[in-house]
Enzyme design. Structure first.
Site, PDB file in Angstrom:
ATOM      1  N   SER A   1      -2.214  -3.090 -12.950  1.00  0.00           N
ATOM      2  CA  SER A   1      -2.156  -2.021 -11.951  1.00  0.00           C
ATOM      3  C   SER A   1      -0.927  -1.182 -12.201  1.00  0.00           C
ATOM      4  CB  SER A   1      -2.090  -2.598 -10.531  1.00  0.00           C
ATOM      5  OG  SER A   1      -1.826  -1.592  -9.577  1.00  0.00           O
TER       6      SER A   1
ATOM      7  N   TYR B   1       0.975  -8.045  -3.457  1.00  0.00           N
ATOM      8  CA  TYR B   1       0.084  -7.512  -4.487  1.00  0.00           C
ATOM      9  C   TYR B   1       0.882  -7.021  -5.695  1.00  0.00           C
ATOM     10  CZ  TYR B   1      -3.402  -4.476  -6.716  1.00  0.00           C
ATOM     11  OH  TYR B   1      -4.245  -3.868  -7.611  1.00  0.00           O
TER      12      TYR B   1
END
Length: 685
Positions: free
Chosen positions: A562, A575
């Site tokens: 990500s 996250y």
């Protein structure tokens, strides 16, 4: 020749296709893509306006069970039969195949096959040429001619072995003319041919020959044609069998891919296990297959492990390596014995079939379907050997004849006409989280580029839906797996290697996200995200490395990381931290696995809203609230903050995975590819 009115040509073709599909749909009648059928009739010639006699015949490369009109070659009978006047003799019969093109009627349709002469020269309106196990058993028996007479009397006539071609067509035509009472013939070392005045009669005669041969073998055959059982060679229990097969599969795939990469297939069908448990299997396996369709798929003989299933796996593996070297040397010697100056180059010396007593059969090919069909053909060969040994002695055609067909100039030309393989042909991928979103898009792209894919997801139903949409078991299989569970991961890889022979491309995509500020993030939130993404990626990569190093074929591991792995965004501690963990796993594993030819790279997406399982699961609403925009506008919001002002979709991430694994970046490892439409704050430094 019955008269068929112009409008009747449609009926002739329809009857031929229906007959072909019925015959080809039953494996007792013929093998996949084996055999051919034809029908003759008349149709108006658009040039002269008069009636012309035509023949519709299954073309080259088609399959009877799925034959359509596009798979038929259409030829003018006057021109086809006129070829007998220019036939230069058996030594130059291959030249006649090119002449078939001058007999074609109209445009379109399939290319005529080598068996076209059989159908055109034999004086019968409808003809079937098939490869039933029962018929080939008689054709490959030492006293096949006498057995054919004993089985059928004078209704079915023996034709000595001859390589398929123009001369065989002349031979069968002469046999039919000399035996007007006959309904068909047994072709030595090959199969059967039947004929009839109508399509219905032809089909009935084909089935009659097949079924009478089956009854003859059953009634006249002796019990245990493969001999008594060998002590200690019986089948392992089912679970143990599957585990042993999964353990051997990566090693075997690596061995048989010495010359070129192969996809594998495994079966532990009872006839295979019984064959390998009996005393005669070494002798019979060494004789090889006979029917041309069989050995073109299976090679002249299989590689057979000569150890009982009770041996330790390490001993079995060591012996398989030795046998593989011996097989390659023997195959090269076979080539040298028979090749001449005009022979095509040797295509590869690795086996297509590997037999392991107590475990089963591994078969290999350029794709899953080819590998599966090769195994089906060897199962046909086992049935043929059983039938021949039950009433006589199995005697396949001579080795020199096998070589003539395997390295036939016409077969070489056929191979060269095949389309170039896709970039990921022979690659086997396992994609986690592939039941939706990015994982599904990645699986779709990989299959489109030629790979076989193991669709892994916690939601087994979604995984099954994706696998079915990708084309089913010859393209993709579904496995249910929780990536936090070591045993489930190991089981997923076992399923993958049993389905396709191994795994050499893994995409770590499974993920979850909970967007909360630090003070609201619980230990459970932290642990859950780290368990699924950081721990899950580690466990999947570890199992992948085990399989890939055993295969010794290199491989690819791709992490879907990500932008958040390098960018500090608000309210996202758990996250982003786990994504940073994954990002560093890429670097660490690239450094460690490079010596095995395994490349490890990452893709850093951002703002993938549409089609994303994570965003649909609540993450979208959470991030929209953080940024103060409506959830339905979140994709547009992400796009506007990028340099390119473009929204990122799952297929864009899939494109990056393909770019990393499709063959052009062969010397790239440890790389992270941003797929974020340009987020300057996330530029790698």
């Amino acid at each position: 020749m019955p008269d068929a009115q112009p409008d009747d040509a449609t009926d002739v073709k329809a009857a031929l296709l229906a007959r072909s599909n019925r015959l080809g749909g039953d494996p007792r009648n013929t093998n996949y893509a084996g055999g051919n059928t034809s029908a003759k009739g008349t149709q108006r010639d658009p040039v002269t306006g008069g009636e012309t006699e035509l023949m519709w015949v299954k073309g080259s490369g088609g399959d009877l069970g799925t034959l359509t009109e596009q798979g038929l070659a259409v030829l003018r009978l006057d021109r086809l039969r006129a070829l007998t006047g220019v036939y230069p003799g058996v030594e130059r019969e291959d030249e006649m195949v090119a002449a078939f093109d001058y007999c074609l009627h109209g445009k379109g349709g399939a290319a005529p096959s080598i068996d076209t002469a059989m159908h055109g020269l034999v004086d019968a309106p409808h003809i079937d040429h098939l490869h039933p196990d029962s018929g080939i058993a008689l054709a490959c028996a030492a006293d096949g001619e006498e057995l054919t007479r004993a089985c059928f009397g004078d209704r079915v006539v023996w034709v000595d072995w001859r390589r398929p071609g123009f001369q065989l067509g002349l031979d069968i035509a002469a046999v039919k003319e000399a035996n007007p009472q006959a309904i068909g013939c047994v072709l030595g070392g090959h199969g059967i041919t039947a004929w009839g005045e109508t399509s219905q009669e032809c089909e009935a005669n084909s089935l009659r020959i097949i079924q009478e041969a089956e009854r003859f073998l059953a009634e006249r055959g002796r019990p245990a044609p493969f001999g008594p059982p060998i002590a200690g060679y019986g089948a392992l229990p089912a679970g143990e069998r599957q585990a042993r097969a999964a353990a051997l599969a990566p090693l075997l795939r690596g061995l048989v891919s010495t010359d070129r990469p192969q996809v594998g297939h495994f079966t532990d069908a009872e006839p295979v296990l019984d064959f390998l448990a009996r005393t005669e299997h070494p002798r019979l396996a060494a004789l090889g297959t006979s029917c041309p369709d069989h050995f073109l798929r299976t090679k002249v003989r299989p590689m057979v492990l000569d150890l009982p299933p009770s041996v330790e796996p390490a001993e079995a593996a060591a012996r398989l390596r030795e046998l593989h070297e011996e097989y390659r040397a023997e195959y090269a010697a076979y080539y040298e014995r028979h090749a001449d100056a005009g022979s095509p180059a040797m295509r590869g010396a690795d086996p297509a079939i590997v037999l392991v007593p107590g475990v089963g059969m591994f078969s290999y090919g350029k794709d899953k379907q080819t590998a599966r069909v090769a195994g089906e053909f060897y199962l046909n060969a086992i049935n043929v050997m059983r039938g021949a040994e039950a009433v006589s002695t199995y005697r396949p055609i001579e080795e020199s004849e096998k070589f003539r067909i395997e390295y036939w100039a016409l077969e070489e030309a056929k191979l060269r006409r095949m389309p170039a393989p896709k970039p990921l042909a022979t690659r086997v991928a396992l994609v986690t989280g592939a039941g939706s979103g990015i994982g599904r898009a990645v699986a779709q792209r990989l299959v489109a580029e030629g790979a076989c894919v193991v669709v892994a997801d916690l939601d087994g139903e979604s995984a099954a839906t994706v696998a079915k949409a990708l084309g089913g078991p010859d393209k993709a299989i579904a496995v249910t797996v929780d990536v936090t569970d070591e045993e489930q991961i190991a089981a997923a890889f076992r399923e993958g290697v049993l389905a396709f022979g191994g795994v050499d491309l893994v995409v770590n995509n499974a993920g979850i996200s909970i967007s909360k500020p630090l003070l609201e993030t619980s230990a459970r939130d932290w642990d859950l995200q780290h368990d699924i993404m950081a721990r899950g990626s580690f466990l999947v990569s570890r199992e992948a490395a085990r399989v890939m190093t055993e295969q010794a074929m290199g491989g690819d591991i791709v992490y879907i990381v990500s932008k958040n792995g390098v960018f500090a965004g608000p309210n996202n501690i758990a996250y982003s931290a786990t994504k940073a963990d994954q990002a560093h796993q890429v670097r660490l594993l690239a450094a460690e696995l490079g010596e095995h030819g395994i490349r490890v790279n990452g893709v850093n997406p951002d703002g993938v809203v549409r089609g994303s399982g994570i965003f649909a699961g609540g993450w979208g609403a959470q991030r929209a609230a953080v940024y103060g925009v409506p959830e339905e506008k979140l994709g547009e919001f992400y796009a506007q903050r990028t340099l390119l002002k473009r929204e990122v979709l799952p297929e864009h991430v899939a494109n990056a995975v393909f770019a990393l694994t499709g063959g052009d970046l062969t010397h790239t490892t440890g790389l992270h590819v941003p797929v974020d439409a340009g987020v300057a704050a996330a530029f790698l430094r």
